[in-house]
Design a protein around this motif. Structure first.
Motif, short mmCIF file in Angstrom:
data_model
loop_
_atom_site.label_atom_id
_atom_site.label_comp_id
_atom_site.label_asym_id
_atom_site.label_seq_id
_atom_site.Cartn_x
_atom_site.Cartn_y
_atom_site.Cartn_z
N ALA A 133 0.83 -1.20 0.00
CA ALA A 133 0.00 0.00 0.00
C ALA A 133 0.87 1.26 0.00
CB ALA A 133 -0.94 0.00 1.19
N ALA A 134 1.97 1.24 0.74
CA ALA A 134 2.87 2.39 0.77
C ALA A 134 3.57 2.58 -0.58
CB ALA A 134 3.91 2.23 1.87
N ILE A 135 3.87 1.47 -1.25
CA ILE A 135 4.49 1.55 -2.59
C ILE A 135 3.52 2.21 -3.55
CG2 ILE A 135 5.37 0.20 -4.52
CD1 ILE A 135 6.24 -1.91 -2.39
N ARG A 136 2.28 1.76 -3.51
CA ARG A 136 1.24 2.34 -4.39
C ARG A 136 1.02 3.82 -4.08
NH1 ARG A 136 -4.95 0.17 -4.47
NH2 ARG A 136 -5.48 0.88 -6.56
N ALA A 137 0.99 4.16 -2.79
CA ALA A 137 0.81 5.56 -2.40
C ALA A 137 1.97 6.43 -2.88
CB ALA A 137 0.67 5.66 -0.88
N GLU B 187 -6.12 5.87 -7.77
CA GLU B 187 -5.91 4.47 -7.41
C GLU B 187 -6.30 3.54 -8.56
OE1 GLU B 187 -7.58 3.34 -3.69
OE2 GLU B 187 -6.34 4.74 -2.57
N ALA B 188 -7.21 3.98 -9.41
CA ALA B 188 -7.58 3.18 -10.58
C ALA B 188 -6.43 3.11 -11.60
CB ALA B 188 -8.82 3.75 -11.25
N THR C 294 3.42 -0.83 -11.57
CA THR C 294 2.86 -0.38 -12.83
C THR C 294 1.96 0.82 -12.61
OG1 THR C 294 2.84 -2.67 -13.61
CG2 THR C 294 1.50 -1.12 -14.84
N ALA C 295 2.01 1.75 -13.56
CA ALA C 295 1.10 2.90 -13.56
C ALA C 295 0.62 3.10 -15.00
CB ALA C 295 1.80 4.15 -13.06
N THR C 296 -0.68 3.31 -15.16
CA THR C 296 -1.24 3.53 -16.49
C THR C 296 -2.09 4.79 -16.48
OG1 THR C 296 -3.18 2.18 -16.01
CG2 THR C 296 -1.33 1.08 -17.06
#
Length: 140
Positions: free
Chosen positions: A66-70, A81-82, A115-117
Protein backbone atom coordinates in the motif's frame (compact mmCIF):
# COMPACT_ATOMS: atom_id res chain seq x y z
CA UNK A 1 -12.75 37.75 -72.23
CA UNK A 2 -11.54 41.24 -72.93
CA UNK A 3 -12.18 42.33 -69.31
CA UNK A 4 -10.14 39.54 -67.72
CA UNK A 5 -6.63 40.47 -66.69
CA UNK A 6 -4.99 37.15 -65.80
CA UNK A 7 -1.62 38.64 -64.99
CA UNK A 8 -2.86 41.37 -62.68
CA UNK A 9 -2.14 41.70 -58.94
CA UNK A 10 -5.44 40.05 -57.97
CA UNK A 11 -4.50 36.83 -59.75
CA UNK A 12 -1.54 36.24 -57.41
CA UNK A 13 -3.69 36.70 -54.34
CA UNK A 14 -6.15 34.18 -55.73
CA UNK A 15 -3.42 31.64 -56.37
CA UNK A 16 -2.09 32.08 -52.84
CA UNK A 17 -5.59 31.55 -51.41
CA UNK A 18 -6.00 28.32 -53.38
CA UNK A 19 -2.58 27.06 -52.28
CA UNK A 20 -3.40 27.85 -48.67
CA UNK A 21 -6.75 26.05 -48.96
CA UNK A 22 -4.93 22.94 -50.21
CA UNK A 23 -2.02 23.01 -47.71
CA UNK A 24 -3.84 24.12 -44.52
CA UNK A 25 -5.71 20.84 -43.85
CA UNK A 26 -2.53 18.83 -44.33
CA UNK A 27 -0.66 21.08 -41.91
CA UNK A 28 -3.47 20.86 -39.38
CA UNK A 29 -3.45 17.05 -39.52
CA UNK A 30 0.34 17.02 -39.10
CA UNK A 31 0.11 19.33 -36.07
CA UNK A 32 -2.60 17.20 -34.43
CA UNK A 33 -0.63 13.99 -35.03
CA UNK A 34 2.53 15.57 -33.60
CA UNK A 35 0.55 16.71 -30.55
CA UNK A 36 -0.77 13.18 -29.96
CA UNK A 37 2.72 11.66 -30.21
CA UNK A 38 4.22 14.30 -27.91
CA UNK A 39 1.40 13.85 -25.38
CA UNK A 40 1.94 10.09 -25.31
CA UNK A 41 5.70 10.51 -24.91
CA UNK A 42 5.33 13.04 -22.09
CA UNK A 43 2.76 10.89 -20.29
CA UNK A 44 4.91 7.78 -20.61
CA UNK A 45 7.91 9.62 -19.15
CA UNK A 46 5.85 10.83 -16.20
CA UNK A 47 4.46 7.33 -15.61
CA UNK A 48 7.95 5.81 -15.71
CA UNK A 49 9.13 8.34 -13.12
CA UNK A 50 6.16 7.59 -10.88
CA UNK A 51 6.76 3.83 -11.17
CA UNK A 52 10.45 4.35 -10.32
CA UNK A 53 9.43 6.30 -7.22
CA UNK A 54 7.36 3.29 -6.19
CA UNK A 55 10.33 1.00 -6.83
CA UNK A 56 12.47 3.19 -4.56
CA UNK A 57 9.85 2.83 -1.84
CA UNK A 58 9.86 -0.94 -2.44
CA UNK A 59 13.63 -1.04 -2.00
CA UNK A 60 13.18 0.41 1.48
CA UNK A 61 10.16 -1.72 2.48
CA UNK A 62 9.07 -4.35 -0.06
CA UNK A 63 6.38 -5.81 2.19
CA UNK A 64 4.24 -2.65 2.40
CA UNK A 65 2.45 -2.76 -0.97
CA UNK A 66 0.00 0.00 0.00
CA UNK A 67 2.87 2.39 0.77
CA UNK A 68 4.49 1.55 -2.59
CA UNK A 69 1.24 2.34 -4.39
CA UNK A 70 0.81 5.56 -2.40
CA UNK A 71 4.34 6.64 -3.35
CA UNK A 72 3.55 6.15 -7.05
CA UNK A 73 0.43 8.30 -6.72
CA UNK A 74 2.33 10.93 -4.73
CA UNK A 75 4.97 11.12 -7.46
CA UNK A 76 2.32 12.30 -9.95
CA UNK A 77 -0.77 13.59 -8.12
CA UNK A 78 -2.88 13.39 -11.31
CA UNK A 79 -2.90 9.60 -10.88
CA UNK A 80 -5.72 7.86 -9.06
CA UNK A 81 -5.91 4.47 -7.41
CA UNK A 82 -7.58 3.18 -10.58
CA UNK A 83 -4.44 4.18 -12.54
CA UNK A 84 -2.07 2.38 -10.17
CA UNK A 85 -2.80 -1.30 -9.45
CA UNK A 86 -1.28 -2.93 -6.41
CA UNK A 87 2.33 -4.00 -7.02
CA UNK A 88 2.80 -7.65 -7.94
CA UNK A 89 5.37 -9.92 -6.28
CA UNK A 90 6.47 -12.89 -8.37
CA UNK A 91 8.96 -15.52 -7.26
CA UNK A 92 11.01 -17.63 -9.63
CA UNK A 93 13.05 -20.76 -9.00
CA UNK A 94 15.43 -21.70 -11.84
CA UNK A 95 13.64 -19.21 -14.15
CA UNK A 96 10.25 -20.89 -13.52
CA UNK A 97 7.41 -19.34 -11.52
CA UNK A 98 7.31 -20.68 -7.98
CA UNK A 99 5.61 -19.98 -4.69
CA UNK A 100 7.53 -17.47 -2.60
CA UNK A 101 7.37 -19.56 0.55
CA UNK A 102 8.79 -22.77 -0.96
CA UNK A 103 12.53 -23.52 -0.73
CA UNK A 104 14.54 -23.19 -3.92
CA UNK A 105 17.93 -24.96 -4.26
CA UNK A 106 19.67 -22.02 -5.92
CA UNK A 107 17.71 -19.41 -4.02
CA UNK A 108 14.45 -17.93 -5.24
CA UNK A 109 14.45 -14.73 -7.24
CA UNK A 110 11.76 -12.33 -6.11
CA UNK A 111 10.60 -9.70 -8.57
CA UNK A 112 8.31 -6.84 -7.60
CA UNK A 113 6.58 -5.10 -10.51
CA UNK A 114 5.19 -1.59 -10.08
CA UNK A 115 2.86 -0.38 -12.83
CA UNK A 116 1.10 2.90 -13.56
CA UNK A 117 -1.24 3.53 -16.49
CA UNK A 118 -3.07 6.58 -17.76
CA UNK A 119 -5.83 6.79 -20.36
CA UNK A 120 -5.28 9.40 -23.05
CA UNK A 121 -7.75 11.06 -25.40
CA UNK A 122 -5.92 11.58 -28.70
CA UNK A 123 -7.07 14.10 -31.29
CA UNK A 124 -6.17 12.06 -34.34
CA UNK A 125 -4.17 8.89 -33.63
CA UNK A 126 -6.74 6.71 -31.89
CA UNK A 127 -4.28 3.85 -31.39
CA UNK A 128 -2.47 5.92 -28.74
CA UNK A 129 -4.99 5.75 -25.91
CA UNK A 130 -2.93 4.21 -23.11
CA UNK A 131 0.26 5.42 -21.50
CA UNK A 132 2.09 2.94 -19.28
CA UNK A 133 5.03 3.02 -16.92
CA UNK A 134 6.70 -0.04 -15.38
CA UNK A 135 9.43 -0.61 -12.86
CA UNK A 136 10.67 -4.07 -11.92
CA UNK A 137 12.69 -4.48 -8.75
CA UNK A 138 14.69 -7.62 -7.98
CA UNK A 139 14.53 -8.31 -4.24
CA UNK A 140 17.03 -10.34 -2.27
Amino acid sequence: MAGWNIRGPGARRGIAAVEFAVVAPVLLLAILAAHDVANLAQTSIRLERAARAGAQQAAADPADLAAIRARVIAAWPALTEADVPMPVLVCECAASPAACDLPCPGGATRLLTVTATRTLVPHLLHGMTQGTGHAVLRLR
